[in-house]
Enzyme design. Structure first.
Site, PDB file in Angstrom:
ATOM      1  N   ASN A 196       0.842  -1.157   0.313  1.00  0.00           N
ATOM      2  CA  ASN A 196      -0.010   0.037  -0.091  1.00  0.00           C
ATOM      3  C   ASN A 196       1.135   1.574  -0.220  1.00  0.00           C
ATOM      4  O   ASN A 196       2.116   1.230   0.570  1.00  0.00           O
ATOM      5  CB  ASN A 196      -0.599   0.131   1.434  1.00  0.00           C
ATOM      6  CG  ASN A 196      -0.043   0.389   2.380  1.00  0.00           C
ATOM      7  OD1 ASN A 196      -0.186  -1.632   2.584  1.00  0.00           O
ATOM      8  ND2 ASN A 196       0.599   0.897   3.310  1.00  0.00           N
ATOM      9  N   GLU A 230       5.000  -4.359  10.126  1.00  0.00           N
ATOM     10  CA  GLU A 230       4.123  -3.214  10.160  1.00  0.00           C
ATOM     11  C   GLU A 230       2.869  -4.329   9.961  1.00  0.00           C
ATOM     12  O   GLU A 230       2.583  -5.071   9.914  1.00  0.00           O
ATOM     13  CB  GLU A 230       4.080  -2.001   8.999  1.00  0.00           C
ATOM     14  CG  GLU A 230       3.556  -1.043   9.714  1.00  0.00           C
ATOM     15  CD  GLU A 230       3.441   0.258   8.369  1.00  0.00           C
ATOM     16  OE1 GLU A 230       4.100   0.174   8.142  1.00  0.00           O
ATOM     17  OE2 GLU A 230       2.510   0.892   9.210  1.00  0.00           O
ATOM     18  N   GLU A 281       8.757   8.733  12.873  1.00  0.00           N
ATOM     19  CA  GLU A 281       8.997   8.253  12.021  1.00  0.00           C
ATOM     20  C   GLU A 281       9.442   9.283  10.651  1.00  0.00           C
ATOM     21  O   GLU A 281       8.418  10.015  10.792  1.00  0.00           O
ATOM     22  CB  GLU A 281       7.549   6.670  11.562  1.00  0.00           C
ATOM     23  CG  GLU A 281       8.149   6.606  10.374  1.00  0.00           C
ATOM     24  CD  GLU A 281       6.837   5.691   9.696  1.00  0.00           C
ATOM     25  OE1 GLU A 281       6.651   4.663  11.264  1.00  0.00           O
ATOM     26  OE2 GLU A 281       6.260   5.206   9.275  1.00  0.00           O
ATOM     27  N   GLU A 318      11.205   3.076   4.575  1.00  0.00           N
ATOM     28  CA  GLU A 318       9.811   2.926   3.491  1.00  0.00           C
ATOM     29  C   GLU A 318       9.608   3.682   2.066  1.00  0.00           C
ATOM     30  O   GLU A 318       9.138   2.876   0.932  1.00  0.00           O
ATOM     31  CB  GLU A 318       8.250   2.971   4.156  1.00  0.00           C
ATOM     32  CG  GLU A 318       7.931   5.020   4.060  1.00  0.00           C
ATOM     33  CD  GLU A 318       6.421   4.028   4.157  1.00  0.00           C
ATOM     34  OE1 GLU A 318       6.128   4.332   6.085  1.00  0.00           O
ATOM     35  OE2 GLU A 318       5.339   4.823   4.180  1.00  0.00           O
ATOM     36  N   LYS A 325      -0.480   9.203  12.609  1.00  0.00           N
ATOM     37  CA  LYS A 325      -0.224  10.003  12.234  1.00  0.00           C
ATOM     38  C   LYS A 325       0.448  11.191  12.379  1.00  0.00           C
ATOM     39  O   LYS A 325      -0.419  11.330  13.554  1.00  0.00           O
ATOM     40  CB  LYS A 325      -0.929  10.713  10.523  1.00  0.00           C
ATOM     41  CG  LYS A 325      -1.097   8.937  10.183  1.00  0.00           C
ATOM     42  CD  LYS A 325       0.509   8.106   9.619  1.00  0.00           C
ATOM     43  CE  LYS A 325       0.135   7.657   8.449  1.00  0.00           C
ATOM     44  NZ  LYS A 325       1.004   7.020   8.575  1.00  0.00           N
ATOM     45  N   LYS A 365       0.430   3.256  16.335  1.00  0.00           N
ATOM     46  CA  LYS A 365       1.203   4.127  15.564  1.00  0.00           C
ATOM     47  C   LYS A 365       0.202   5.315  15.682  1.00  0.00           C
ATOM     48  O   LYS A 365      -1.052   4.377  15.154  1.00  0.00           O
ATOM     49  CB  LYS A 365       2.467   3.644  14.571  1.00  0.00           C
ATOM     50  CG  LYS A 365       2.997   5.017  13.916  1.00  0.00           C
ATOM     51  CD  LYS A 365       3.513   4.167  13.005  1.00  0.00           C
ATOM     52  CE  LYS A 365       3.257   3.864  11.097  1.00  0.00           C
ATOM     53  NZ  LYS A 365       4.582   3.682  10.324  1.00  0.00           N
ATOM     54  N   ASP A 371       4.396   8.800  13.426  1.00  0.00           N
ATOM     55  CA  ASP A 371       4.648   9.092  11.793  1.00  0.00           C
ATOM     56  C   ASP A 371       4.130  10.183  10.912  1.00  0.00           C
ATOM     57  O   ASP A 371       2.989  11.047  10.964  1.00  0.00           O
ATOM     58  CB  ASP A 371       4.312   7.782  10.618  1.00  0.00           C
ATOM     59  CG  ASP A 371       4.558   7.581   9.462  1.00  0.00           C
ATOM     60  OD1 ASP A 371       5.699   8.606   9.399  1.00  0.00           O
ATOM     61  OD2 ASP A 371       4.150   6.519   8.497  1.00  0.00           O
ATOM     62  N   HIS A 402       8.314  -1.484   6.736  1.00  0.00           N
ATOM     63  CA  HIS A 402       6.116  -0.944   6.397  1.00  0.00           C
ATOM     64  C   HIS A 402       5.307  -1.708   5.272  1.00  0.00           C
ATOM     65  O   HIS A 402       6.262  -2.806   4.708  1.00  0.00           O
ATOM     66  CB  HIS A 402       7.032   0.249   5.058  1.00  0.00           C
ATOM     67  CG  HIS A 402       5.662   0.579   4.409  1.00  0.00           C
ATOM     68  ND1 HIS A 402       5.617  -0.338   2.538  1.00  0.00           N
ATOM     69  CD2 HIS A 402       4.903   1.906   5.238  1.00  0.00           C
ATOM     70  CE1 HIS A 402       4.142   0.929   2.865  1.00  0.00           C
ATOM     71  NE2 HIS A 402       4.214   2.009   3.598  1.00  0.00           N
ATOM     72  N   ASP A 418      10.381  -1.486   2.584  1.00  0.00           N
ATOM     73  CA  ASP A 418       9.519  -2.690   1.945  1.00  0.00           C
ATOM     74  C   ASP A 418      10.085  -3.402   0.676  1.00  0.00           C
ATOM     75  O   ASP A 418       9.594  -2.754   0.003  1.00  0.00           O
ATOM     76  CB  ASP A 418       8.262  -1.806   2.062  1.00  0.00           C
ATOM     77  CG  ASP A 418       6.665  -2.087   1.401  1.00  0.00           C
ATOM     78  OD1 ASP A 418       7.511  -4.009   2.114  1.00  0.00           O
ATOM     79  OD2 ASP A 418       6.220  -2.245   2.148  1.00  0.00           O
TER      80      ASP A 418
HETATM   81 MG    MG Z   1       5.252   5.268   7.509  1.00  0.00          MG
END
Ligand code: MG
Length: 391
Positions: A53, A343, A241, A267, A186, A184, A215, A324, A294
């Site tokens: 993603n 993750e 992050e 990531e 944002k 986690k 993040d 990620h 990732d």
């Molecule tokens: Mg991230």
């Protein structure tokens, strides 16, 4: 044994949520199937892959360049030392006539093909991917048997239209109820003061033994990254992050000099070379910082093996890696290469995110399915989407 068909289908995974940089309402995924002439239980053996993603489907690149090269390759040239179709040889055929550098979307497209190649290789060998990787692909400096369970954390806390702090707290509580111990959220999509209120609200609902990572999705210029760093230092965060642009190693270096807690990034590095530059120039600290490359977005596991070797050679241990993506491919890699974790995106990026049915999160860890391949078919919501590629 030979490949008889390779198909790609673009599938939506839209969701009306945002991080500090992008909105996901137009997000989609490439799903790819490699079909062989090998028949098991009355059906051809098929390897499946999809892109992780956060980056868009790569149907054009796959259909115009990458898939035709594999189809045109001499079938014998794709058979490796184990007598099966070999992901490394498929990878090389697919990258024929591609210049170095300029990784970008090509790295994502190759990640889709590579995931399908490894799923196929493990199915042909009749073992789970983590076992195949441990037997055939791990670095000699990695423990000889795959980890039985992998640490996972719940990534969420996006910005949704009209959603307030109580909803954010409820979301985080739901992750704890599922068995996660680290969550986690944002940051960077709101002013600093508002983000600090969001962080404190989440910390308020975390019991003893649980913690929070944040993040910023690469949003900040250096001055803002440092302002956040100073404010975040007041909290016991699991990590901070992607403060700044993923390729601004000078800014990251400055941030690492200032912020004592763990930093996480990687990531949006899409190649071995970019990961190596991070290690060389990013100023990261092997005793605490976290690497999030990732494999599914960066030329696949075939490339990630080189990154793992580079980490060992550079004085890092791959147990600083937490990829990620939140999907089963990276979970298998984390098990085989003894990465620190993987993750997880509970409930979002469905049905591609998440792990096999019947394997709950237990005290922050998840076990892996005992089925040949990655185990994608062990997720009932995903299996029909995979089959649909061949319809
Ligand atoms: Mg991230």
């Amino acid at each position: 044994m030979r490949i008889v068909d390779i198909r790609e289908k673009t599938v939506p995974i839209e969701a009306d949520m945002s991080n500090a940089f992008i909105n996901f309402s137009k997000m989609n995924v490439s799903v790819l199937a490699i079909v062989t002439d090998e028949i098991r239980d009355g059906a051809p053996v098929v390897g499946y892959g999809f892109n992780s993603n956060g980056r868009y489907a790569q149907g054009g690149l796959l259909r115009e360049r990458i898939i035709p090269r594999v189809r045109e390759a001499d079938p014998e040239s794709l058979i490796g030392e184990h007598g099966d179709l070999d992901p490394e040889l498929i990878w090389r055929a697919a990258m024929r006539d591609e210049k170095p550098g300029g990784h970008g979307d090509r790295a994502v497209a190759m990640g889709v093909l590579d995931m399908a190649s490894w799923d196929l290789a493990a199915k042909l060998a009749g073992v789970p991917l983590y076992q195949l990787l441990s037997d055939r692909a791990r670095d000699p400096r990695t423990p000889a048997t795959p980890a039985e369970r992998v640490w996972v954390y719940a990534a969420g806390g996006y910005y949704y239209p009209g959603r307030g702090i109580e909803a954010l707290q409820a979301e985080m509580r739901s992750y704890l109820d599922m068995g996660y111990r680290t969550v986690k959220m944002k940051i960077g999509g709101a002013p600093l003061e508002k983000d600090l209120r969001r962080i404190e609200a989440v910390l308020d609902v975390l019991p003893e033994g649980c913690d929070l990572a944040v993040d910023a999705n690469g949003r900040f210029e250096l001055d803002e990254a440092l302002a956040y760093a100073d404010a975040l230092s007041a909290y016991p965060l699991h990590w901070y992050e992607e403060a700044g642009d993923p390729l601004d190693h000078e800014a990251l270096h400055r941030l690492a000099e200032r912020y004592e807690g763990p930093l996480a990034t990687g990531e949006n590095l899409l190649s071995f070379q970019e990961a190596r530059n991070l290690i060389r120039y990013g100023g990261l600290r092997p005793d605490r910082d976290v690497l999030q490359m990732d494999p599914a977005l960066s030329y696949g596991l075939t490339e990630f093996r080189r990154t793992v070797a580079m980490l060992f050679d550079s004085g890092w241990n791959p147990d600083r890696c937490v990829p990620h993506g939140g999907h089963q491919f990276n979970l298998s890699i984390a098990s085989a290469f003894h990465l620190r974790g993987c993750e997880s995106y509970p409930g979002i990026f469905a049905p591609f995110g998440g792990f096999a049915d019947g394997l709950p999160i237990e005290d922050g860890y998840v076990r892996l399915p005992d089925a040949p391949g990655i185990g994608l078919e062990q997720k009932s919501s995903l299996a029909p989407v995979l089959e649909d590629v061949l319809a």
